[in-house]
Design a protein around this motif. Structure first.
Motif, PDB file in Angstrom:
ATOM      1  N   THR A  31       0.847  -1.194   0.000  1.00 49.53           N
ATOM      2  CA  THR A  31       0.000   0.000   0.000  1.00 49.53           C
ATOM      3  C   THR A  31       0.883   1.244   0.000  1.00 49.53           C
ATOM      4  O   THR A  31       2.066   1.205   0.370  1.00 49.53           O
ATOM      5  N   ASN A  67      -7.047   8.057   1.601  1.00 49.25           N
ATOM      6  CA  ASN A  67      -6.531   7.160   2.638  1.00 49.25           C
ATOM      7  C   ASN A  67      -5.386   6.342   2.029  1.00 49.25           C
ATOM      8  O   ASN A  67      -5.624   5.502   1.155  1.00 49.25           O
ATOM      9  N   CYS A  69      -3.812   3.960   3.271  1.00 47.81           N
ATOM     10  CA  CYS A  69      -3.886   2.531   3.626  1.00 47.81           C
ATOM     11  C   CYS A  69      -4.702   1.738   2.619  1.00 47.81           C
ATOM     12  O   CYS A  69      -4.554   0.527   2.520  1.00 47.81           O
ATOM     13  N   LEU A  70      -5.604   2.408   1.885  1.00 45.39           N
ATOM     14  CA  LEU A  70      -6.441   1.717   0.901  1.00 45.39           C
ATOM     15  C   LEU A  70      -6.039   2.095  -0.525  1.00 45.39           C
ATOM     16  O   LEU A  70      -6.827   2.016  -1.453  1.00 45.39           O
ATOM     17  N   THR A  71      -4.791   2.559  -0.670  1.00 47.58           N
ATOM     18  CA  THR A  71      -4.259   2.926  -1.980  1.00 47.58           C
ATOM     19  C   THR A  71      -3.063   2.024  -2.269  1.00 47.58           C
ATOM     20  O   THR A  71      -2.169   1.919  -1.430  1.00 47.58           O
ATOM     21  N   LEU A  72      -3.055   1.367  -3.420  1.00 52.54           N
ATOM     22  CA  LEU A  72      -1.881   0.579  -3.793  1.00 52.54           C
ATOM     23  C   LEU A  72      -0.812   1.517  -4.343  1.00 52.54           C
ATOM     24  O   LEU A  72      -1.088   2.352  -5.204  1.00 52.54           O
TER      25      LEU A  72
ATOM     26  N   MET B   1      -1.929  -8.706   2.878  1.00 56.10           N
ATOM     27  CA  MET B   1      -2.597  -9.169   1.658  1.00 56.10           C
ATOM     28  C   MET B   1      -1.819 -10.307   1.035  1.00 56.10           C
ATOM     29  O   MET B   1      -0.599 -10.295   1.026  1.00 56.10           O
ATOM     30  N   GLY B  29     -10.667   0.928  -5.187  1.00 52.88           N
ATOM     31  CA  GLY B  29     -10.089  -0.063  -4.284  1.00 52.88           C
ATOM     32  C   GLY B  29     -10.540   0.049  -2.842  1.00 52.88           C
ATOM     33  O   GLY B  29     -10.094  -0.722  -1.987  1.00 52.88           O
ATOM     34  N   LEU B  33      -9.731  -3.631  -1.435  1.00 51.07           N
ATOM     35  CA  LEU B  33      -8.486  -3.793  -0.675  1.00 51.07           C
ATOM     36  C   LEU B  33      -8.778  -4.102   0.788  1.00 51.07           C
ATOM     37  O   LEU B  33      -8.049  -4.856   1.434  1.00 51.07           O
ATOM     38  N   LYS B  37      -7.435  -7.349   2.686  1.00 53.13           N
ATOM     39  CA  LYS B  37      -6.655  -7.316   3.933  1.00 53.13           C
ATOM     40  C   LYS B  37      -7.239  -8.264   4.968  1.00 53.13           C
ATOM     41  O   LYS B  37      -6.514  -8.780   5.810  1.00 53.13           O
ATOM     42  N   GLN B 100     -12.404  11.487   2.067  1.00 54.77           N
ATOM     43  CA  GLN B 100     -11.271  10.762   1.485  1.00 54.77           C
ATOM     44  C   GLN B 100     -11.766   9.602   0.624  1.00 54.77           C
ATOM     45  O   GLN B 100     -11.298   9.397  -0.499  1.00 54.77           O
ATOM     46  N   MET B 104     -11.749   8.669  -3.668  1.00 56.00           N
ATOM     47  CA  MET B 104     -11.125   7.465  -4.220  1.00 56.00           C
ATOM     48  C   MET B 104     -12.140   6.593  -4.961  1.00 56.00           C
ATOM     49  O   MET B 104     -11.849   6.067  -6.034  1.00 56.00           O
TER      50      MET B 104
END
Lengths: 168, 328
Positions: A31, A67, A69-72, B1, B29, B33, B37, B100, B104
């Protein structure tokens, strides 16, 4: 903490991090948060929940708050990223950072980098008009110490200085 | 992951060629994601679709909007044409998630987010949605947030989206492309009820990609309201949400739309209720009659009977607000 800034077995990406172009190699499952903290030693961005619920990992990606943490990391190829380490201008604090000190807008400080990056992203969005708007627009950043009223004061006091400013 | 292979195709055909049962598309994602996880999904291959040309909002010849699947939730909520002509959709999107996450999350991905049933999210418990045939602990367990409509013996989960409730009320169409060609799916048919196969949330096959959402010409820009009731004031999933829209001639209802979130495995709508409202006065009596009719078949579980009364009150209030919007 690894001294090597890249993972040699990973895939190549290039991005601009706090104004500096970087060539990196990352694994697809790394991440952005882990890239920053584990590979680049930029530990200002915090890992709270690691599930997009707390906002401690908020950074600016192409001027928008996300965020980490939720982004590759691999999906950030070509992007402009700003973390809390890139907010000050050398030794002079950003007005929002200064306001957090003046308004005592933290206790433990763990959520603070995310709060500040989130407020900068909120300013870029240019949608808030009132104190209630700020509350709603900052709802993605939790503070377990409960310093919310002081955080709100700091953000509200600084917003006229940064509102509608250029995207970093 | 768990490690996976990553590809970033630059055409829809190239993306479709990479599909398989163990591959997933990724855009925002934000949900995928998180599931990965928790090891609730362990794809072998992620197909990054953010390089595909699906990020535009354009007007259709029919006077509606075509929303590319990659348009972010934030961009869609704040698009001038959406704010002006489909304020119900803007309101619903802004009621969901955090700023946020809305930056996304993609339009297409919002439709595909999975339930937040706590048993689904806890891999140490059985769940028919996760492991078909293993059982449903929610039915006789903690089920305060669960379904009151359309549930089955095998699943009582609810769909978590706010945006989808508005899209259901607006009669959106889902544009899909697969190896076999393109098709359009009415929003009412896109998500499914659990029945005895709750592992399937919707009608999409694994080798199909959502390319766009189409909205018909605006009909309810003057009188609509999205009301979301939740345990805290912001950043929480709905206990009950209501998308209410009216077309009025004076105080008379020309046409109405009503969809509920937080109550079923899909956004809940009953066109017969909307037909019943046609020609009636826009009054609290009419709105209460609509609520009675929509909730007539509601069945509570042990901990969520409150949802039926809450939904009733929320429907009346949402319609009342909708009737009042646009009126000086």
């Amino acid at each position: 903490m690894s001294d090597t800034p890249t993972d040699p077995s990973g895939q190549a990406i290039s991005l601009t991090l706090n104004g500096t172009p970087r060539q990196l190699q990352v694994q697809p499952w790394t991440t952005l948060l882990d890239l920053l903290r584990e590979q680049l030693d930029l530990t200002g961005t915090k890992k709270g929940c690691d599930h997009g619920q707390c906002g401690a990992c908020t950074v600016l990606r192409n001027g928008r708050r996300v965020n980490a943490c939720l982004t590759l990391a691999i999906m950030c190829d070509g992007d402009q990223l700003t973390t809390i380490e890139g907010v000050a201008d050398g030794d002079s604090l950003h007005p929002l950072q200064q306001a957090f000190i003046e308004h005592d807008a933290f206790q433990c400080g763990y959520c603070t980098p995310g709060q500040i990056c989130s407020a900068l992203g909120m300013a870029n969005e240019g949608r808030v008009r009132s104190r209630d708007d700020i509350k709603e627009a900052m709802s993605g950043n939790l503070c377990r110490c409960g310093a919310y009223s002081n955080i709100l004061d700091a953000v509200e006091a600084t917003l006229p200085l940064i509102h509608g400013g250029p995207r970093p | 992951m768990t490690p996976f292979q990553y590809s970033k195709p630059t055409s829809i055909d190239a993306a479709l060629a990479l599909t398989g049962p163990q591959a997933r598309f990724i855009a925002g994602g934000t949900n995928l994601l998180d599931l990965m996880k928790e090891n609730l999904d362990q794809p072998e291959h992620l197909i990054d679709i953010t390089g595909l040309p699906l990020d535009q909002v354009s007007q259709t010849e029919a006077g509606g909007l075509l929303i590319g699947a990659l348009v972010s939730n934030a961009d869609l909520a704040w698009h001038p044409l959406v704010e002006q002509s489909y304020p119900l959709l803007s309101q619903a999107i802004l009621a969901g998630a955090s700023p946020q996450l809305r930056n996304m999350a993609s339009t297409g991905g919002n439709l595909l987010q999975r339930t937040r049933c706590y048993y689904f999210y806890d891999a140490s418990t059985p769940c028919n949605k996760r492991e078909p045939g293993s059982g449903c602990p929610a039915r006789d367990g903690l089920n305060r947030i669960h379904a009151i409509l359309g549930a089955s013996g095998s699943c009582v989960a609810v769909h978590p989206s706010d945006m989808c409730v508005a899209l259901a009320a607006l009669e959106a169409r889902v544009h899909v492309q697969g190896k076999a060609g393109v098709r359009q799916i009415d929003f009412a048919d896109f998500h499914r009820l659990p029945g005895d196969s709750p592992q399937r949330d919707n009608q999409l096959a694994y080798d199909e990609l959502i390319t766009a959402i189409e909205l018909p010409a605006p009909q309810f820009s003057q009188h609509s309201h999205y009301l979301k009731v939740r345990d805290r004031e912001s950043y929480a999933f709905a206990l009950i949400s209501v998308a209410a829209a009216l077309e009025l001639d004076g105080d008379n209802i020309v046409s109405a739309r009503l969809a509920l979130g937080g109550v079923a495995h899909k956004p809940w709508r009953n066109p017969a209720v909307e037909q019943m409202l046609q020609g009636r006065a826009a009054s609290s009596e009419s709105f209460a009659a609509a609520a009675d009719m929509l909730l007539a078949d509601a069945k509570p579980l042990a901990h969520n009977a409150f949802k039926i009364k809450l939904a009733h009150a929320a429907i009346v209030r949402a319609f009342t607000e909708a009737a009042a919007t646009g009126v000086a």
